[in-house]
Design an enzyme around this catalytic site. Sequence first.
Site, mmCIF file in Angstrom:
data_model
loop_
_atom_site.group_PDB
_atom_site.id
_atom_site.type_symbol
_atom_site.label_atom_id
_atom_site.label_comp_id
_atom_site.label_asym_id
_atom_site.label_seq_id
_atom_site.Cartn_x
_atom_site.Cartn_y
_atom_site.Cartn_z
ATOM 1 N N SER A 106 4.142 -2.526 6.805
ATOM 2 C CA SER A 106 4.711 -3.881 6.841
ATOM 3 C C SER A 106 4.079 -4.747 7.922
ATOM 4 O O SER A 106 2.886 -5.011 7.902
ATOM 5 C CB SER A 106 6.227 -3.780 7.012
ATOM 6 O OG SER A 106 6.849 -5.027 6.890
ATOM 7 N N ASP A 245 4.078 -11.583 5.865
ATOM 8 C CA ASP A 245 3.651 -10.464 6.710
ATOM 9 C C ASP A 245 2.694 -9.576 5.933
ATOM 10 O O ASP A 245 2.300 -9.886 4.813
ATOM 11 C CB ASP A 245 4.858 -9.678 7.229
ATOM 12 C CG ASP A 245 5.598 -8.928 6.134
ATOM 13 O OD1 ASP A 245 5.456 -9.327 4.961
ATOM 14 O OD2 ASP A 245 6.317 -7.958 6.436
ATOM 15 N N ASP A 247 2.709 -6.829 4.245
ATOM 16 C CA ASP A 247 2.958 -6.308 2.900
ATOM 17 C C ASP A 247 3.655 -7.317 1.995
ATOM 18 O O ASP A 247 4.035 -6.997 0.875
ATOM 19 C CB ASP A 247 3.736 -4.991 2.954
ATOM 20 C CG ASP A 247 5.191 -5.176 3.357
ATOM 21 O OD1 ASP A 247 5.489 -6.142 4.080
ATOM 22 O OD2 ASP A 247 6.032 -4.358 2.945
ATOM 23 N N ASP A 249 6.612 -9.003 2.081
ATOM 24 C CA ASP A 249 8.045 -9.107 1.798
ATOM 25 C C ASP A 249 8.806 -9.912 2.846
ATOM 26 O O ASP A 249 10.027 -10.044 2.773
ATOM 27 C CB ASP A 249 8.673 -7.720 1.631
ATOM 28 C CG ASP A 249 8.642 -6.884 2.908
ATOM 29 O OD1 ASP A 249 8.078 -7.337 3.922
ATOM 30 O OD2 ASP A 249 9.179 -5.753 2.882
#
Length: 450
Positions: A106, A245, A247, A249
């Site tokens: 992430s 960000d 990833d 999400d």
Amino acid sequence: MSKKYFGTDGIRGRVGDFPITPQFVMQLGYAAGRVLASAEHTRGERSAVLIGKDTRISGYMLESALQAGLIAAGVDVYLAGPIPTPAVAYLTRTLRLQAGIVISASHNPYEDNGIKFFSANGSKLPDDIEHAIEAGLDGEISIDSATGLGKAKRLDDAVGRYIEFCKSTFPSAMNLRGMKIVVDCAHGATYHIAQHVLHELGAEVIAIGVKPDGKNINDGYGATAPANLQAAVVEHQADLGIALDGDGDRLVMVDSKGVLYDGDQLIYVIARQRQEQGRLVGGVVGTLMTNLAFEHAMQKMGVPFLRARVGDRYVMELLHQNGWELGGENSGHIICLDKHSTGDGIVSALEVLHALRTQNVSLSEAAGDLKLYPQVLIYVRVAKGVDCLGHADVKAAVAIAERALDGRGRVLLRPSGTEPLLRVMVEGEDKALVEQSAKQIADVVRKLAN
């Protein structure tokens, strides 16, 4: 029963340190494959799983290890390459697969990585399946016959499918023509997606953070480092900026003057527009870290509000329990369950843009009624085994602070789940009082901590 490896967001750690090693990840793939390939989950069909990843250099190694373990367990694998976490959730659901797996840490730096699972319906894996996978991690990889091995296939149209899905969540009768938008992809998984979604909806797009090299993910760009986005919006005289960000999400946004808006403010914009249109189902779920001003704003609007534990997993649980659709965290995880089964930065940004277009207002105007209260967060390192939360001196310090705040603020003490730290958070209308109260509580904790 507690889990040994799975946290609130999968399994995560530093690459090369257990458990983020190729050996463990192959074993994880095998254990997960054995669970997913069981008759209970496949109904007699061959099990198939999708693997996606962000742009970290370690993703190549972990993808191969995970793929090997799954194939050894007799599971077919679809490889999607670098795509956002919510894209894996979407594709898993629409392709009718048993599970989706994301290789990502992430918003963390590139030295970290992790493994996150989605169920067949595009939501986080249930606890019982995670327990079953952990139970199989102690066994050995056993192959009875080559005839039972799975196969791997590259999903070449994964990016195109997801772009079309994101666009489909925006009203077909509406477009973004006339808007200039800067989008920051954090050199992460949305680098080849977000700008195309916005452009195909009609916006003029300036893209930054779109040159991943395997090591620059989240480095000075993205939702956790928005300074470059703020500068770019002002430089290009854009209407607003969008930061995702690594990833994809998490979302924060910037107005035309470079002012930053966090998850609480963006959820407020979405909630208010939905309420005005009669589309707000039930109430809104936040977390223990949601700003008190947001809660007060929901009360003023007559919208029910609940706080979950920190983590989008817990926000999701409360949404499902109450039959609501909107929730999220001030960090920028925003969940719109009528649009997607999980939090999605691009889809959430489109929801905000939908509100702005519908009301014909700027971001600053749409969020202007919500004035966030000052919030001070102090991290105190605590020696192992020391229970500061239950100590009488800490309780007394908290009580003093709460009396001083007199209902116009709140105190939250929360231990870290990954480090020997205690978070001391105080927020309220009076900035000086908030700072003073946080410092006094932290000083008491610090004396006891060692």
